[in-house]
Scaffold this active site. Structure first.
Site, PDB file in Angstrom:
ATOM      1  N   HIS A   1      84.866  58.896  76.753  1.00  0.00           N
ATOM      2  CA  HIS A   1      86.336  58.100  76.651  1.00  0.00           C
ATOM      3  C   HIS A   1      86.666  57.491  75.362  1.00  0.00           C
ATOM      4  CE1 HIS A   1      86.723  58.650  80.922  1.00  0.00           C
ATOM      5  NE2 HIS A   1      85.909  57.864  81.419  1.00  0.00           N
TER       6      HIS A   1
ATOM      7  N   HIS B   1      79.252  60.332  79.578  1.00  0.00           N
ATOM      8  CA  HIS B   1      80.463  60.164  80.239  1.00  0.00           C
ATOM      9  C   HIS B   1      81.348  59.228  79.568  1.00  0.00           C
ATOM     10  CE1 HIS B   1      83.171  60.010  83.961  1.00  0.00           C
ATOM     11  NE2 HIS B   1      83.228  58.989  83.581  1.00  0.00           N
ATOM     12  N   GLU B   2      80.911  57.975  79.429  1.00  0.00           N
ATOM     13  CA  GLU B   2      81.640  57.169  78.781  1.00  0.00           C
ATOM     14  C   GLU B   2      81.908  57.158  77.285  1.00  0.00           C
ATOM     15  OE1 GLU B   2      83.152  54.452  80.278  1.00  0.00           O
ATOM     16  OE2 GLU B   2      82.466  55.360  82.049  1.00  0.00           O
TER      17      GLU B   2
END
Length: 356
Positions: free
Chosen positions: A315, A311-312
């Site tokens: 980003h 997920h990170e």
């Protein structure tokens, strides 16, 4: 930043949240109005337009008290660089302080300084607007049962660049230095005890899950439609390419493009935050609660270390361009996003990978 509770009609205090059917949360039940209150200061007024009390989760919304991406800022048609944090929050064991209780026709105000999370040193005219999805819980509860959408007015401001540049950056400071590990540029000197081994395992698992997800995107159109709302060739290619980019970053031998810290050194690990990214720096920071997650979660759509790391990484613009945002959290919210937003939502990728 602060919340100022406004009195509802007849001066009644804000009531506790009422039960709201999840099916009714696909439309907007709140109105968001932005107003300029200083050179780069914004006041957001959030009003419950319905006839029942709402219990609104603040995480990654216009009401988030932390230096997250609350608004989009444009200048001359181009987006102004965001310098704040993109956190992944823990979505289980939520507590009442993470919510705002908003009675019928009542409002809350939330003020924040754009210059603390955007580079406005150029000065001049900017355009600001906000949109998003707010998870909701039922009366006297903290379990998410639905959501409501919002879209603000478009606000034009004329910013003094020198004055904006004098505002302290919320996530600023000199880049930390330390011993770098070859995989995804882990700052090994930031790790304590078993944390380096845990993070290395998470990166390895994230790489494996991402490669499997890339293959599933190309071979399983029904899953693409379930999560990304379309299985057209262009979207499939883009999704698969992004998963492969995450896989490469997670397993990079010596060419990692992100810098990964085992622990926080910028003050972003607020209560509820598992990990966060500074997209302007391509840096990822784990929080103490990250190490309380399982390495892998056998429960479908459950949070774990591997998918939190995945997920990170989405980003980070060095991995995914344009970098993914936090437009919807959890399977119910992710499945409600249209295709145009699903493909830019970080949790869509982590849930897709977890669900394969």
């Amino acid at each position: 930043m602060q919340f100022t509770a406004l009195l509802a009609a007849l001066g009644a205090p804000l009531a506790l949240a009422a039960s709201i059917p999840a099916a009714a949360h696909n439309h907007s039940m709140i109105d968001v109005q932005l107003a300029a209150t200083g050179n780069s200061m914004i006041k957001a007024t959030i009003t419950n337009t319905g006839d029942r009390t709402l219990n609104l989760l603040k995480f990654n919304t216009i009401m988030d008290e932390h230096p997250t991406r609350k608004v989009m800022v444009y200048q001359d048609g181009a987006e102004v660089q965001f310098t704040g944090m993109l956190p992944r929050y823990k979505m289980s064991d939520l507590t009442p302080e993470y919510f705002v209780n908003l009675g019928p026709k009542a409002s809350v105000e939330h003020s924040f300084d754009l210059a603390a999370t955007h580079d406005l040193s150029r000065g001049g005219k900017i355009v600001v607007k906000a949109h998003g999805m707010v998870p909701t819980a039922e009366e006297n509860a903290t379990t998410i049962t639905g959501h409501t959408l919002y879209e603000s007015n478009e606000l034009t401001m004329d910013v003094d660049g020198k004055q904006a540049a004098a505002v302290e950056q919320a996530m600023g400071g000199d880049d930390s230095t330390g011993v770098i590990d070859k995989r995804s540029n882990i700052v090994t000197s930031s790790c304590r005890g078993s944390q380096l081994r845990v993070l290395q395992t998470a990166l390895s698992n994230a790489s494996r899950l991402s490669r499997a997800a890339a293959s599933a995107a190309q071979r399983n159109p029904s899953k693409m439609r379930e999560y990304f709302k379309t299985a057209d060739s262009r979207t499939v290619q883009k999704v698969a390419s992004r998963f492969l980019s995450v896989a490469r970053e997670s397993s990079s031998g010596s060419t990692g493009r992100t810098t990964y810290y085992c622990n926080d050194n910028r003050g972003g690990c607020h209560p509820g935050v598992l990990a966060y990214t500074l997209p302007s720096k391509n840096q990822v920071f784990n929080c103490p609660s990250y190490y309380q997650l399982p390495a892998l979660n056998n429960r479908c759509h459950g949070q774990d270390q591997a998918t939190t790391t995945l997920h990170e990484l989405t980003h980070n613009p060095a991995v995914v361009t344009p970098f993914c945002e936090d437009l919807g959290y959890g399977y119910q919210r992710v499945s409600a996003l249209p295709a145009s937003k699903a493909i830019q939502n970080a949790d869509t990728y982590s849930l897709f990978a977890n669900g394969m």
